[in-house]
Design an enzyme around this catalytic site. Sequence first.
Site, short mmCIF file in Angstrom:
data_model
loop_
_atom_site.label_atom_id
_atom_site.label_comp_id
_atom_site.label_asym_id
_atom_site.label_seq_id
_atom_site.Cartn_x
_atom_site.Cartn_y
_atom_site.Cartn_z
N ASP A 273 1.12 -1.09 0.06
CA ASP A 273 -0.14 0.25 -0.04
C ASP A 273 1.16 1.51 -0.05
O ASP A 273 1.85 1.50 0.34
CB ASP A 273 -0.85 -0.12 1.37
CG ASP A 273 -2.15 0.60 1.08
OD1 ASP A 273 -2.23 1.70 -0.42
OD2 ASP A 273 -2.58 1.80 2.37
N ASN B 199 1.09 3.83 -3.11
CA ASN B 199 1.70 3.77 -4.55
C ASN B 199 0.77 5.37 -4.29
O ASN B 199 1.86 5.98 -5.13
CB ASN B 199 1.32 2.80 -5.21
CG ASN B 199 1.86 1.55 -5.13
OD1 ASN B 199 3.03 1.24 -4.57
ND2 ASN B 199 2.05 0.21 -6.69
N ARG C 280 -0.38 7.32 -2.69
CA ARG C 280 0.49 8.63 -1.42
C ARG C 280 1.95 9.02 -2.22
O ARG C 280 2.44 10.08 -2.37
CB ARG C 280 0.06 8.17 -1.07
CG ARG C 280 -0.68 8.84 0.51
CD ARG C 280 -0.99 7.68 1.61
NE ARG C 280 -1.47 6.94 1.26
CZ ARG C 280 -1.69 5.06 2.11
NH1 ARG C 280 -1.06 5.96 3.25
NH2 ARG C 280 -1.60 4.30 1.91
N HIS D 49 2.24 3.53 -9.21
CA HIS D 49 2.59 1.93 -9.63
C HIS D 49 3.29 1.45 -10.46
O HIS D 49 3.46 0.30 -10.42
CB HIS D 49 0.67 1.67 -10.17
CG HIS D 49 -0.62 2.07 -9.98
ND1 HIS D 49 -0.50 1.61 -7.76
CD2 HIS D 49 -1.78 2.93 -9.51
CE1 HIS D 49 -1.50 2.12 -7.04
NE2 HIS D 49 -2.56 3.02 -8.25
N GLU E 129 -11.44 -5.13 -4.40
CA GLU E 129 -12.65 -3.70 -4.00
C GLU E 129 -12.15 -2.56 -4.52
O GLU E 129 -12.33 -1.76 -5.12
CB GLU E 129 -12.62 -3.37 -2.59
CG GLU E 129 -13.34 -3.95 -1.88
CD GLU E 129 -12.85 -5.30 -1.23
OE1 GLU E 129 -11.75 -5.72 -1.40
OE2 GLU E 129 -13.95 -6.29 -0.91
N ASN E 130 -10.57 -2.44 -4.84
CA ASN E 130 -10.06 -2.06 -6.03
C ASN E 130 -10.22 -1.55 -7.75
O ASN E 130 -9.90 -0.36 -7.64
CB ASN E 130 -8.53 -1.96 -6.20
CG ASN E 130 -7.42 -2.19 -5.57
OD1 ASN E 130 -6.94 -2.84 -4.22
ND2 ASN E 130 -7.76 -1.76 -3.97
N ARG F 234 -12.19 1.52 -8.68
CA ARG F 234 -11.11 2.85 -8.75
C ARG F 234 -11.50 3.12 -10.46
O ARG F 234 -12.16 2.44 -11.06
CB ARG F 234 -9.38 2.69 -8.52
CG ARG F 234 -9.47 2.17 -7.08
CD ARG F 234 -8.11 2.08 -7.13
NE ARG F 234 -8.35 1.81 -5.50
CZ ARG F 234 -6.40 1.88 -4.67
NH1 ARG F 234 -5.04 2.42 -5.66
NH2 ARG F 234 -6.50 1.83 -3.66
N LEU G 41 -5.92 -5.33 7.77
CA LEU G 41 -6.28 -5.95 6.67
C LEU G 41 -7.19 -5.52 5.39
O LEU G 41 -6.59 -6.56 4.44
CB LEU G 41 -6.35 -7.04 7.29
CG LEU G 41 -5.61 -7.84 8.00
CD1 LEU G 41 -6.22 -8.44 8.77
CD2 LEU G 41 -4.17 -8.14 7.90
N SER G 42 -7.35 -5.02 5.17
CA SER G 42 -8.17 -4.81 3.81
C SER G 42 -8.42 -5.90 3.05
O SER G 42 -8.19 -5.94 1.76
CB SER G 42 -7.35 -3.89 3.40
OG SER G 42 -6.90 -2.41 3.60
N GLU H 160 2.05 -13.15 11.90
CA GLU H 160 2.94 -11.83 12.90
C GLU H 160 2.37 -11.08 11.90
O GLU H 160 2.99 -10.84 10.67
CB GLU H 160 4.68 -12.20 13.03
CG GLU H 160 4.52 -13.59 13.92
CD GLU H 160 4.72 -12.83 15.22
OE1 GLU H 160 4.25 -11.82 15.20
OE2 GLU H 160 3.89 -13.90 15.56
C1 IPE Z 1 -5.25 -2.89 0.02
O1 IPE Z 1 -4.82 -1.30 -0.22
C2 IPE Z 1 -5.39 -4.00 -1.13
C3 IPE Z 1 -3.73 -3.60 -1.41
C4 IPE Z 1 -2.81 -3.00 -1.57
C5 IPE Z 1 -3.93 -3.83 -3.09
P1 IPE Z 1 -6.28 0.23 -0.08
O2 IPE Z 1 -5.19 1.27 -0.61
O3 IPE Z 1 -7.62 -0.56 -1.45
O4 IPE Z 1 -6.89 -0.51 1.21
P2 IPE Z 1 -8.08 0.66 1.72
O5 IPE Z 1 -9.05 0.91 0.90
O6 IPE Z 1 -7.13 1.16 2.65
O7 IPE Z 1 -8.35 -0.45 3.27
C1 IPE Z 2 -1.89 -0.19 -3.17
O1 IPE Z 2 -1.26 1.10 -2.96
C2 IPE Z 2 -1.81 -0.28 -4.60
C3 IPE Z 2 -2.82 -0.69 -5.05
C4 IPE Z 2 -4.84 -1.04 -4.10
C5 IPE Z 2 -2.92 -1.23 -6.52
P1 IPE Z 2 -2.38 2.76 -2.99
O2 IPE Z 2 -3.01 2.72 -4.58
O3 IPE Z 2 -3.98 2.15 -2.35
O4 IPE Z 2 -1.80 4.19 -2.44
P2 IPE Z 2 -2.47 4.45 -1.83
O5 IPE Z 2 -3.58 3.84 -0.42
O6 IPE Z 2 -3.61 5.85 -2.30
O7 IPE Z 2 -1.66 5.60 -1.49
MG MG Z 3 -3.56 2.19 -0.39
#
Ligand code: IPE
Ligand code: IPE
Ligand code: MG
Length: 229
Positions: free
Chosen positions: A16, A18, A20, A33, A63-64, A67, A184-185, A196
């Site tokens: 997680d 990328n 930001r 990404h 859930e992604n 986007r 844990l999403s 752990e």
């Molecule tokens: C969890 O990250 C999914 C992946 C790293 C692939 P998210 O950015 O989607 O999780 P939330 O929305 O913060 O819970």
């Molecule tokens: C995790 O990074 C990668 C995927 C979910 C594909 P994010 O895209 O969730 O990055 P943030 O949480 O917005 O920084």
């Molecule tokens: Mg994220």
Amino acid sequence: MAEKNALPVNVGIIMDGNGRWAKKRLLPRSAGHDAGMKRIVKLVRHAREAGIKYLTLYALSTENLSRPQEELDGLFALFRKYFEVYAPKLLSENAAVRTIGDISALPQDVAEKIAQVCSRSPRDPDFTVVFAVNYGSRAEIVRAANFAAELGGKMTEEGFARLLYTSDIPDPDLIIRTGGEIRLSNFMLWQAAYAELYFTDVLFPDFTDKHFDRALKEFAGRTRRFGKV
Ligand code: IPE
Ligand code: IPE
Ligand code: MG
């Protein structure tokens, strides 16, 4: 007796941060990404050299998929590239590449490419990279429950575990989450029962091999009791 651990067999990473990472640099999320994928390529090699047997990478949650299409198109392009360029290299080095999750919801060419590459995995690999793609743990558990209902009769924990995507993959010993969120999403809720957990604020594109080693070191120092005294 409680045991100290040396190396985890399976390390899961919730990759997680990328978006930001990119935002901090005034770049589009896709740049984050891209940087994340560059990190994956190196981290896979490093984990293998460190003696890890399974590296499970949460690449895309179910859930992604909600986007914006533009971001998803960028992610799909990265999957294409990874499975065209990098995954075949792993296969040629006796490593297996697998996925968990429902890849059929991806663009057809991506799903086909992934399936084709994974099917060429060696039978007796000494290292396995597992990509969680369109993965959601609750959906995985419900899917298994439906299989169980079709089978009928009573289920044991072992029997149920064999109905999950991870049927022949050991449970993660260590789950690392980068990017600062402490959750844990929907990642491996069943399998993480005794994992752990290691959380770091480091954004995934900045998560170096050294950061990975630090997590391994912390794991080695923890005491896993598995409910015993
Ligand atoms: C969890 O990250 C999914 C992946 C790293 C692939 P998210 O950015 O989607 O999780 P939330 O929305 O913060 O819970
Ligand atoms: C995790 O990074 C990668 C995927 C979910 C594909 P994010 O895209 O969730 O990055 P943030 O949480 O917005 O920084
Ligand atoms: Mg994220």
